[in-house]
Design a protein around this motif. Structure first.
Motif, PDB file in Angstrom:
ATOM      1  N   VAL A 250      -8.072   6.923  12.191  1.00  0.00           N
ATOM      2  CA  VAL A 250      -7.058   6.095  12.836  1.00  0.00           C
ATOM      3  C   VAL A 250      -7.694   4.823  13.394  1.00  0.00           C
ATOM      4  N   LEU A 251      -7.008   3.704  13.155  1.00  0.00           N
ATOM      5  CA  LEU A 251      -7.396   2.437  13.775  1.00  0.00           C
ATOM      6  C   LEU A 251      -6.370   2.138  14.857  1.00  0.00           C
ATOM      7  N   LEU A 252      -6.839   1.945  16.083  1.00  0.00           N
ATOM      8  CA  LEU A 252      -5.911   1.817  17.212  1.00  0.00           C
ATOM      9  C   LEU A 252      -5.856   0.374  17.710  1.00  0.00           C
ATOM     10  N   PHE A 253      -4.649  -0.182  17.671  1.00  0.00           N
ATOM     11  CA  PHE A 253      -4.430  -1.547  18.169  1.00  0.00           C
ATOM     12  C   PHE A 253      -3.400  -1.525  19.292  1.00  0.00           C
ATOM     13  N   PRO A 254      -3.864  -1.483  20.542  1.00  0.00           N
ATOM     14  CA  PRO A 254      -2.916  -1.341  21.656  1.00  0.00           C
ATOM     15  C   PRO A 254      -2.432  -2.667  22.245  1.00  0.00           C
TER      16      PRO A 254
ATOM     17  N   ILE B 120       0.860  -1.187   0.000  1.00  0.00           N
ATOM     18  CA  ILE B 120       0.000   0.000   0.000  1.00  0.00           C
ATOM     19  C   ILE B 120       0.897   1.237   0.000  1.00  0.00           C
ATOM     20  N   PRO B 121       0.629   2.182  -0.922  1.00  0.00           N
ATOM     21  CA  PRO B 121       1.453   3.386  -0.947  1.00  0.00           C
ATOM     22  C   PRO B 121       1.380   4.133   0.386  1.00  0.00           C
ATOM     23  N   LYS B 122       2.488   4.777   0.744  1.00  0.00           N
ATOM     24  CA  LYS B 122       2.568   5.421   2.056  1.00  0.00           C
ATOM     25  C   LYS B 122       1.653   6.638   2.163  1.00  0.00           C
ATOM     26  N   ASP B 123       1.239   7.198   1.026  1.00  0.00           N
ATOM     27  CA  ASP B 123       0.317   8.330   1.126  1.00  0.00           C
ATOM     28  C   ASP B 123      -1.134   7.871   1.271  1.00  0.00           C
ATOM     29  N   LYS B 124      -1.321   6.559   1.341  1.00  0.00           N
ATOM     30  CA  LYS B 124      -2.674   6.046   1.609  1.00  0.00           C
ATOM     31  C   LYS B 124      -2.820   5.569   3.056  1.00  0.00           C
ATOM     32  N   VAL B 125      -1.862   4.725   3.469  1.00  0.00           N
ATOM     33  CA  VAL B 125      -1.920   4.182   4.825  1.00  0.00           C
ATOM     34  C   VAL B 125      -0.532   4.264   5.444  1.00  0.00           C
ATOM     35  N   ARG B 126      -0.473   4.786   6.663  1.00  0.00           N
ATOM     36  CA  ARG B 126       0.809   4.728   7.376  1.00  0.00           C
ATOM     37  C   ARG B 126       0.574   4.342   8.836  1.00  0.00           C
ATOM     38  N   VAL B 127       1.602   3.761   9.401  1.00  0.00           N
ATOM     39  CA  VAL B 127       1.450   3.162  10.725  1.00  0.00           C
ATOM     40  C   VAL B 127       2.376   3.853  11.720  1.00  0.00           C
TER      41      VAL B 127
ATOM     42  N   VAL C  18       2.145  -1.066  20.318  1.00  0.00           N
ATOM     43  CA  VAL C  18       0.918  -0.294  20.127  1.00  0.00           C
ATOM     44  C   VAL C  18       0.980   0.413  18.772  1.00  0.00           C
ATOM     45  N   LEU C  19       0.041   0.087  17.903  1.00  0.00           N
ATOM     46  CA  LEU C  19       0.064   0.662  16.569  1.00  0.00           C
ATOM     47  C   LEU C  19      -1.184   1.500  16.292  1.00  0.00           C
ATOM     48  N   ALA C  20      -0.956   2.642  15.693  1.00  0.00           N
ATOM     49  CA  ALA C  20      -2.060   3.479  15.234  1.00  0.00           C
ATOM     50  C   ALA C  20      -1.972   3.514  13.706  1.00  0.00           C
TER      51      ALA C  20
END
Lengths: 509, 636
Positions: A372-376, A249-256, A361-363
């Protein structure tokens, strides 16, 4: 509320999906229903070439069979990935607990289901970096704490059943069950725990050096996941480092963005913790040496270095001492024979919460919308507290720079994987949940109360009632519990929430 | 034969025992080494035997983790009598026994002085099964003369008071190779060698002896109070050591507020008691820019946002600490002027040693007064579910009872400091001294027949024990009296409904509730006459005052709406009342109650918190202090 009777699911049941995904879906978050434990499959539509991220895969040890569908779930993950795209792009392992990784344990049937699926990358926290000094020390300490707890366990059990006056200790029984639970979730099921005390001699040798690595079922699972990718595909994340791209996935679409686990050197600067940290207890005296000295006593291994006094000569007890001993025996209710064992339970608790706090912990930011999808993982509040100090200075393609903070990310959260199965300290309130928006938030909580309520200790309080109330108030129909009777979820969210007996899907449109 | 001249020799008033004034880690530092050893003058016990085993304490040195007993020290050995006991030495277990005994006895003495009566420990209670058809009698109690001390009971960085065993358990642990400041790598740390830890644990035991049910709480001050109070006693007991203060004051030029040594002192304290820096943070911190310790500016909003018991307790300690600083400043103002030709600004350089000595005197005296005020107030607190506001009210009331004129402004100092830390009693319109004092019982209530009967009994009780000095016999008498009082009061309360069915006068006064819906519930909700103590105090004019402190307790089962009334459901709520009688004037002065009536504000609040899932309710759990100290006792 009417409760539908739930039948035991069979692998075939998962085909019973009612309707297809909404036409305009962008991301699908699938919470599997394997039992208490995490196994989330996040799928990005990505313009027709779907990208899959698997967050953890495990179930709480000793879960009753009717609440353990790990095999069916890994099969479902396999089928889903094979059918759509064919590759598991990322496996994220948040932390070293069986309820998050037992689906990766080598040679298990559940694991083999996934072994045939190609994997591109494995993401873990810096605590798995073999070259990181702090990680090494931390893992050594965790090992020693586990060893102390394992050494204490048989003594605790014995104390619990010793019914001579004054020795019987009801708390010992409760503690023993608690310690056993913690150890098995850490990868030392009962039989193995006893064996590991054999490593005490080894412990003596390393107690003065860096630490001790115990071989556990969970460790084996972690290593198995790492072995699924070449070394270049195994990434170790640190909070605050530049955001990562998801492969494909291009970085301007999704970044973590990586929010945690905090680095110890960052902690020292945060005013709340001061020089001591209650996340890992790493600078809290030398826990390793303390745990070792306790383990030695519990295993009755003679190590003169762990004795409190060097010049104690054994000889005839004086008549005064004999009198005192008599006094001790005459008042059984005041004896202290087993009180010291509870220190082992304390080490087990520390082991448990420190391990939770190593959670990655990833956002995940959907760049175009800012959502934002939050996975702690199972991060506890001590880990949460550090997020608001994490900052990123970003420069976009046009050269304009901006600052993103942990707090920004929380404010933009539209999906929250409820931390630590909804425990009392798995979700921070004021600087956590309260920052998340009050409309449109969806929260998924991987918990089965029928299992947790039968456990001892902290598990009994999971999920915490006041947290559930807060989440219900905040998310409304968007609060999705794994153990909700099938067919009850979604409500006003309509087709965006779909479920079978093996999973609950939430579609971000 | 010529007559022989014989003159009887008096017993010594004190047994002189050497021990650390802080803990061993300070002896290895040059700057603090000189003040780290002191001689504790300990009350002379005539029949002290090896252990030491005395009338108040018995030290049993069993180390179960190592499977060893250590030989007891014999403090009557002439070799030890002649040299003030064993020299301070961390590697000698017998010195450990000597030190816990010396510090323990010092703490007991401070309590006895402030409370005006001999110290007692919690008793052992055995409930008695009732005869068929009969009322359930009060629990039988066994007198426990001595608190047991195990100096090496645990192998962990922990020490606690066990109400179940009526014992103190101390731990020890290796420092390993990562060393904290002042500790020897690979060495052992013994919690029983820290003055502050011993005094802290002793205070838990002594407070528990006075109020055995303070471990029942329904709000966050409950668990915090026991901890904070133990810290206050340990801290101010430390500040009564003149030689330590003298050294500190010489270095800080008398200014205990801004210079960093007192800060350092408080830091040691925080570290020793393992409160994870909570206390240290509450008192102050080192300014990163100047490198100097600074007192923390009180923030009245902080209390409301702090729920963790140690952090919350630290705020109470800080409030008392600030009051102490104000008192000390006031006390040395004249000395400062005398020493500076009237300007009050001391010249640069070292202070004159005489001035240092005088400052130290004033600081020690201030500390002793603060300590006494705090301890004295525990006779005036409610027997369960205490709040910090209750403590302030008790403190002001107790002090006013002894010193009606507050010449030096101590009470104002306390009120002011508590206000600046955001500690206010609920429901008061103003924070003036007069509104803080507990409400006195109105004249017309005193005439009540029921009350007169109680007072008459207490008067008789006073005269029957007046000349008894033996602790056990005094307790035995009080125990018998409590059983008599139980019969009397239980009768009152059961017949005390007004004709309209509302609460009777005695119920209103005590906040107890004997209205009932069903008989089973009433049986459960029985009266406990928990403690009865006689207090003798000197007032400011040198006269004696005789008070009696009586605590009544009651428990009710509270059910949420819709819950069936069975044993499995509901929670216990404790309520009760501390009654303070003035036996010289035949009256009940105060009735400090925690209301248990269903329509009371307190119960409404508990109901509300339970419904919202935010209750911090606790009930008796085996080792409440062990859990608090291990750090996960009451996570909410």
């Amino acid at each position: 509320m009417p409760v539908k009777k739930k039948s035991t699911p069979k692998p075939g049941d998962r085909k019973r999906r009612a309707v297809g995904p909404p036409a305009d879906w962008r991301v699908r978050i699938r919470m599997h229903r394997q039992g208490v434990g995490d196994c989330f499959l996040v799928t990005f539509k990505n313009g027709g070439s779907p990208v899959h991220m698997l967050f953890d895969c495990g179930v709480l040890p000793a879960s009753p069979a009717e609440f353990n569908h790990l095999e069916a779930v890994t099969a479902a993950v396999r089928d889903e990935v094979i059918a759509n795209g064919g590759t598991l792009d990322v496996i994220v392992v948040t932390h070293e607990h069986a309820d998050h990784v037992s689906g990766f344990e080598p040679k298990k049937k559940a694991t083999q289901n996934l072994d045939g699926v190609p994997v591109k990358q494995v993401w873990m926290a810096w605590t798995e970096d073999p070259d990181d000094k702090i990680a090494k020390k931390l893992n050594g300490q965790l090992g020693m704490q586990a060893l102390a707890a394992a050494a204490i366990l048989p003594k605790l059990k014995a104390a619990a059943t010793d019914e001579r006056p004054g020795r019987f200790n009801a708390r010992a029984g409760e503690s023993a069950a608690d310690v056993a639970d913690i150890l098995s979730n850490w990868g030392l099921p009962d039989g193995q725990a006893a064996k590991s005390t054999g490593q005490l001699r080894l412990g003596a040798a390393v107690s003065t050096s860096m630490g001790l690595a115990l071989s556990t079922t969970v460790r084996a699972a972690m290593e198995h996941v790492k072995s699924r990718v070449p070394e270049s595909g195994f990434l170790k994340f640190r909070p605050g480092e530049p955001p990562h791209a998801v492969p494909g996935i291009p970085k301007d679409k999704v970044r973590v963005f990586v929010l945690g686990p905090p680095r110890i050197e960052d902690l020292d600067k945060s005013p709340r913790h001061g020089p001591k940290d209650d996340i890992f207890h790493l600078v809290d005296g030398d826990i390793r040496a303390q745990a070792y000295s306790l383990a030695v006593a519990a295993a009755a291994t003679d190590d003169p270095n762990s004795r409190p006094f060097e010049k104690v000569t054994s000889g005839q007890a004086s008549s005064s001492l004999k009198k005192l001993k008599k006094r001790y025996n005459e008042t059984p209710w005041r004896r202290i024979d087993s009180d010291w064992l509870l220190a082992g339970a304390e080490f087990a608790m520390q082991l448990d919460s420190a391990t939770n706090n190593t959670s990655l912990v990833l956002a995940i930011e959907l760049v175009e919308t800012g959502e934002v999808l939050l996975f702690p993982g199972d991060a506890q509040i001590e880990n949460w507290e550090t997020w608001r100090n994490v900052k990123w200075k970003l420069t976009d393609a046009a050269g304009t720079s901006s600052t993103v903070t942990g707090e920004d990310l929380l404010r933009r959260t539209v999906f929250y994987k409820v931390g630590h199965h909804g425990s009392h300290n798995g979700t921070l309130d004021v600087h956590g949940l309260q920052l998340m928006p009050s409309s449109g938030l969806v929260a998924m909580c991987p918990v089965v109360h029928a299992v947790t309520s039968k456990r001892k200790g902290d598990w009994k309080q999971i999920p915490k009632q006041s947290l559930c109330t807060a989440l219900e108030n905040k998310c409304g129909d968007g609060f999705l519990r794994m153990d909700a009777p099938q067919g009850m979820l979604g409500g006003r969210l309509g087709g965006r929430v779909q479920e079978t007996e093996l999973w609950v899907d939430y579609f971000l449109v | 034969m010529p007559p022989t001249h014989i003159r009887p020799i008096n017993f010594p008033t004190a047994r002189r025992l050497r021990a650390f004034s802080f803990d061993p880690s300070l002896s290895s530092r040059l700057e603090t080494r000189v003040v780290n050893e002191r001689v504790y003058p300990v009350h002379w016990e005539i029949d002290l035997t090896p252990g030491p085993v005395g009338n108040y304490l018995e030290v049993l040195d069993f180390d179960p983790a190592s499977g060893l007993w250590y030989e007891p020290v014999d403090l009557n050995d002439p070799r030890l009598l002649a040299q003030d006991g064993l020299p301070p030495d961390a590697s000698n277990p017998q010195f450990h026994q000597q030190m816990v005994y010396a510090v323990g006895m010092t703490t007991i003495r401070n309590f006895e002085r402030a409370l005006g009566r001999p110290a007692v420990w919690r008793t052992k209670r055995k409930s008695v099964a009732p005869l068929p058809g009969a009322r359930k009698e009060p629990a039988e109690e066994e007198w426990i003369p001595v608190l047991r001390i195990y100096p090496h009971a645990l192998r962990e960085a922990n020490a606690y008071y066990s109400p179940e065993k009526i014992a103190l358990l101390f731990g020890y642990f290796p420092t390993g190779d990562m060393t904290a400041e002042g500790q020897y790598p690979g060495g052992m740390v013994f919690t029983c060698l820290s003055h502050d830890v011993i005094a802290h644990e002793m205070t838990h035991a002594l407070l528990d002896g006075v109020h055995p049910r303070l471990t029942e709480w329904t709000q966050p001050d409950g668990p915090a109070f026991h901890e904070a109070f133990a810290d206050i006693v340990a801290l101010f007991q430390h500040f009564t050591f003149r030689e330590v203060l003298q050294h500190q004051i010489a270095r800080t030029r008398g200014d205990l507020e801004t210079e960093n040594l007192l800060g350092a002192l408080a830091q040691e304290f925080g570290r020793a008691t393992g409160t994870h820096g909570a206390l240290r943070d509450a008192l102050g911190s080192v300014n990163a820019r100047t490198g100097k310790w600074e007192r923390r500016i009180p923030d009245p909003a902080r209390l409301a946002s702090t729920t963790e018991p140690h952090l919350r307790g630290a705020i109470l300690v800080a409030a008392v600490f600030d009051a102490f600083l104000t008192i000390y400043r006031t006390r040395i103002a004249d000395l400062q002027r005398i020493a500076s030709g009237g300007s009050g600004i001391l010249p640069a350089g070292h202070l004159h040693p005489d001035l240092v000595a005088r400052f130290a005197d004033e600081a020690a005296r201030s500390a002793q007064h603060v300590l006494t005020m705090c301890i004295r107030s525990i006779d005036y607190i409610p027997p369960v579910d205490i709040t910090f506001g209750d403590f302030l009210r008790a403190l002001i009331t107790a002090d006013q009872d002894v010193y009606p004129t507050d010449e030096r402004g101590y009470r104002v100092a306390f009120i002011d400091s508590f206000r600046s830390h955001g500690i206010y009693p609920k429901g008061l319109r103003s924070l003036s001294e007069q509104s803080l004092v507990w409400d006195s019982v109105p004249e017309q209530e005193q005439q009540q027949d029921q009350l007169s009967q109680v007072i008459a009994r207490l008067r008789n009780f006073l005269s029957s024990v007046s000349f008894i000095t033996d602790r056990q016999r005094r307790w035995q008498k009080a125990y018998e009296e409590r059983r008599e009082l139980w019969t009397l009061l239980d009768g009152f309360l059961r017949t005390d409904e007004t004709t309209s069915g509302g609460p009777g006068r005695f119920e209103q006064l005590t906040g107890l509730d004997f209205s009932y819906e069903d008989q089973a519930e009433l049986k459960y909700r029985r009266l406990h006459v928990y403690t009865l103590s006689l207090v003798q105090r000197m007032d400011e004019n040198g006269g004696t005052r005789n008070l009696a402190v009586l605590t009544l307790l009651q428990r009710r089962r509270h059910y949420a709406i819709g819950e069936t009334h069975t044993r499995q459901n509901g929670v216990d709520v404790w309520g009760g009342c501390t009654m303070i009688f003035d036996l010289d004037h035949y009256c009940l002065r105060y009735a400090v109650s925690k209301n248990l009536r269903a329509d009371s504000e307190r119960l409404q609040q508990i109901v509300g918190m339970r419904a919202a899932g935010t209750s911090v309710q606790s009930s008796w759990d085996g080792e409440p202090f062990a859990m608090l100290h291990r750090g996960h006792g009451c996570r909410s």
